[in-house]
Scaffold this motif. Sequence first.
Motif, PDB file in Angstrom:
ATOM      1  N   GLY A   1      10.845   3.987   2.491  1.00 11.11           N
ATOM      2  CA  GLY A   1      10.913   5.111   1.574  1.00 11.11           C
ATOM      3  C   GLY A   1       9.942   6.205   1.958  1.00 11.11           C
ATOM      4  N   PHE A   2      10.328   7.455   1.732  1.00 13.93           N
ATOM      5  CA  PHE A   2       9.504   8.629   2.040  1.00 13.93           C
ATOM      6  C   PHE A   2       8.997   8.587   3.483  1.00 13.93           C
ATOM      7  N   PRO A   3       9.899   8.607   4.465  1.00 18.23           N
ATOM      8  CA  PRO A   3       9.475   8.513   5.861  1.00 18.23           C
ATOM      9  C   PRO A   3       8.669   9.706   6.337  1.00 18.23           C
ATOM     10  N   GLY A   4       8.786  10.851   5.681  1.00 15.01           N
ATOM     11  CA  GLY A   4       8.058  12.041   6.112  1.00 15.01           C
ATOM     12  C   GLY A   4       6.581  12.022   5.820  1.00 15.01           C
ATOM     13  N   VAL A   5       6.127  11.038   5.030  1.00 18.43           N
ATOM     14  CA  VAL A   5       4.691  10.964   4.698  1.00 18.43           C
ATOM     15  C   VAL A   5       4.145   9.608   5.118  1.00 18.43           C
ATOM     16  N   SER A   6       4.538   9.154   6.280  1.00 19.63           N
ATOM     17  CA  SER A   6       4.157   7.821   6.745  1.00 19.63           C
ATOM     18  C   SER A   6       2.651   7.665   6.958  1.00 19.63           C
ATOM     19  N   LYS A   7       1.923   8.773   7.220  1.00 19.16           N
ATOM     20  CA  LYS A   7       0.495   8.673   7.499  1.00 19.16           C
ATOM     21  C   LYS A   7      -0.342   8.462   6.243  1.00 19.16           C
ATOM     22  N   SER A   8       0.237   8.730   5.087  1.00 21.09           N
ATOM     23  CA  SER A   8      -0.523   8.555   3.832  1.00 21.09           C
ATOM     24  C   SER A   8       0.288   7.730   2.843  1.00 21.09           C
ATOM     25  N   ARG A   9       0.912   6.668   3.348  1.00 20.08           N
ATOM     26  CA  ARG A   9       1.774   5.854   2.498  1.00 20.08           C
ATOM     27  C   ARG A   9       0.998   5.129   1.412  1.00 20.08           C
ATOM     28  N   GLU A  10      -0.261   4.766   1.709  1.00 19.99           N
ATOM     29  CA  GLU A  10      -1.058   4.061   0.702  1.00 19.99           C
ATOM     30  C   GLU A  10      -1.270   4.925  -0.539  1.00 19.99           C
TER      31      GLU A  10
ATOM     32  N   PRO B   1       7.463  -3.370  -7.943  1.00 22.44           N
ATOM     33  CA  PRO B   1       6.563  -4.297  -7.242  1.00 22.44           C
ATOM     34  C   PRO B   1       6.867  -4.410  -5.753  1.00 22.44           C
ATOM     35  N   ASN B   2       8.139  -4.467  -5.403  1.00 26.61           N
ATOM     36  CA  ASN B   2       8.530  -4.534  -3.999  1.00 26.61           C
ATOM     37  C   ASN B   2       8.104  -3.268  -3.254  1.00 26.61           C
ATOM     38  N   THR B   3       8.233  -2.113  -3.920  1.00 28.46           N
ATOM     39  CA  THR B   3       7.821  -0.843  -3.321  1.00 28.46           C
ATOM     40  C   THR B   3       6.314  -0.800  -3.116  1.00 28.46           C
ATOM     41  N   LEU B   4       5.547  -1.294  -4.083  1.00 26.37           N
ATOM     42  CA  LEU B   4       4.085  -1.309  -3.961  1.00 26.37           C
ATOM     43  C   LEU B   4       3.633  -2.191  -2.806  1.00 26.37           C
ATOM     44  N   VAL B   5       4.251  -3.352  -2.652  1.00 30.90           N
ATOM     45  CA  VAL B   5       3.910  -4.249  -1.550  1.00 30.90           C
ATOM     46  C   VAL B   5       4.186  -3.572  -0.206  1.00 30.90           C
ATOM     47  N   ALA B   6       5.310  -2.858  -0.127  1.00 28.13           N
ATOM     48  CA  ALA B   6       5.654  -2.164   1.118  1.00 28.13           C
ATOM     49  C   ALA B   6       4.672  -1.036   1.423  1.00 28.13           C
ATOM     50  N   LEU B   7       4.275  -0.273   0.405  1.00 23.21           N
ATOM     51  CA  LEU B   7       3.381   0.857   0.614  1.00 23.21           C
ATOM     52  C   LEU B   7       1.957   0.420   0.935  1.00 23.21           C
ATOM     53  N   LEU B   8       1.478  -0.630   0.266  1.00 27.08           N
ATOM     54  CA  LEU B   8       0.086  -1.038   0.424  1.00 27.08           C
ATOM     55  C   LEU B   8      -0.135  -1.953   1.614  1.00 27.08           C
ATOM     56  N   PHE B   9       0.793  -2.854   1.867  1.00 29.29           N
ATOM     57  CA  PHE B   9       0.578  -3.884   2.892  1.00 29.29           C
ATOM     58  C   PHE B   9       1.548  -3.791   4.068  1.00 29.29           C
ATOM     59  N   GLY B  10       2.433  -2.798   4.027  1.00 32.54           N
ATOM     60  CA  GLY B  10       3.370  -2.619   5.127  1.00 32.54           C
ATOM     61  C   GLY B  10       4.436  -3.694   5.212  1.00 32.54           C
ATOM     62  N   MET B  11       4.606  -4.491   4.150  1.00 31.56           N
ATOM     63  CA  MET B  11       5.633  -5.545   4.146  1.00 31.56           C
ATOM     64  C   MET B  11       6.952  -4.929   3.679  1.00 31.56           C
ATOM     65  N   GLU B  12       7.615  -4.244   4.607  1.00 33.69           N
ATOM     66  CA  GLU B  12       8.803  -3.475   4.276  1.00 33.69           C
ATOM     67  C   GLU B  12      10.102  -4.232   4.522  1.00 33.69           C
ATOM     68  N   GLN B  13      10.009  -5.410   5.117  1.00 37.62           N
ATOM     69  CA  GLN B  13      11.209  -6.167   5.461  1.00 37.62           C
ATOM     70  C   GLN B  13      11.870  -6.747   4.208  1.00 37.62           C
TER      71      GLN B  13
END
Length: 312
Positions: free
Chosen positions: A21-30, A84-96
């Motif tokens: 999600g939001f690929p254009g802001v990958s450098k500040s995903r956290e 919750p799934n989105t938060l895990v992906a944004l914070l820990f990079g677990m996007e799979q």
Amino acid sequence: MDVLPNNRTSPSSHTEFVLRGFPGVSKSRELLAVPFFTVYVLILAGSLIIMYRIWMEKSLQSPMYYLIFLLFAVNMTCNTAIVPNTLVALLFGMEQISLGGCFFQMFFMYTMVMFESNVLLLMALDRYVAICKPLRYHDVMTGRLLLLLSIFGFVECNLLVSPIIIVASRVEFCFSNLILDFACENMVLLNLGCGNIDDIQIVGLMVRILVTAMDITLLLVSYSSILYAAMNVVTGKARHKTLHTCGTHLSVVVLNYSCGLLSSIAYRMPISINLQNLTSAIYYLFPATIHPFIYGYRVKEIRLCLIKAWTR
């Protein structure tokens, strides 16, 4: 996880995907996790507080408040399937996410969205009977009837969503395994499929249009009858109270369908992926965030119960 190039002729079909999600802001995903977490906490806190007061207060044990309770329960459930799934992906990079997990999220998410619309219809029915048939209200709007209608509506939503999932499960996803969204949206996922997927997209679009058109038509008929009865039968303070209560429900209906319309238009316009993601987030999160404030402020009985609980 490797991502295939943009080629619909690849022989392999993906069973694992990446939710980006939001690929254009990958450098500040956290940093994106902050608004998602804040909104999710507001949804949970606001919904649970009002649900608890409705559950505990004997003065709120009536059909209208049962439906408000049900609306908040649906809001929480739907967003718990996403955030919750989105938060895990944004914070820990677990996007799979697996293909089965994607279908499960899609099924759960769409079922709750449709069931929320069903609850809004039941609210309109409740207000119609209360205003147009006041002498028969307690005989008609019984707890048993509401329970049966709620169960029927939930089963109906499951049956309507199932064809979308069944048809999508037959697609071979060999185009790419990168989902440029924070949730498994049907349109986004099908665009990763091989071959001709126009018929499949038409099925999903027809189900959505059919359900939305039917719900909006029933809502318009119900509230038109309510407003007609209120203006011609009810007078004085009773009319003001009636219009105020109906205005609260109408504001929720307009908010929900406006956000849904915005999201649907955005997915079919040539705009950036980030803007499409933003409108999708608004659709799922914004109404559920605002609902506690609408009902907590505009419904006098709930507001007084909240104030009484706070002063304790």
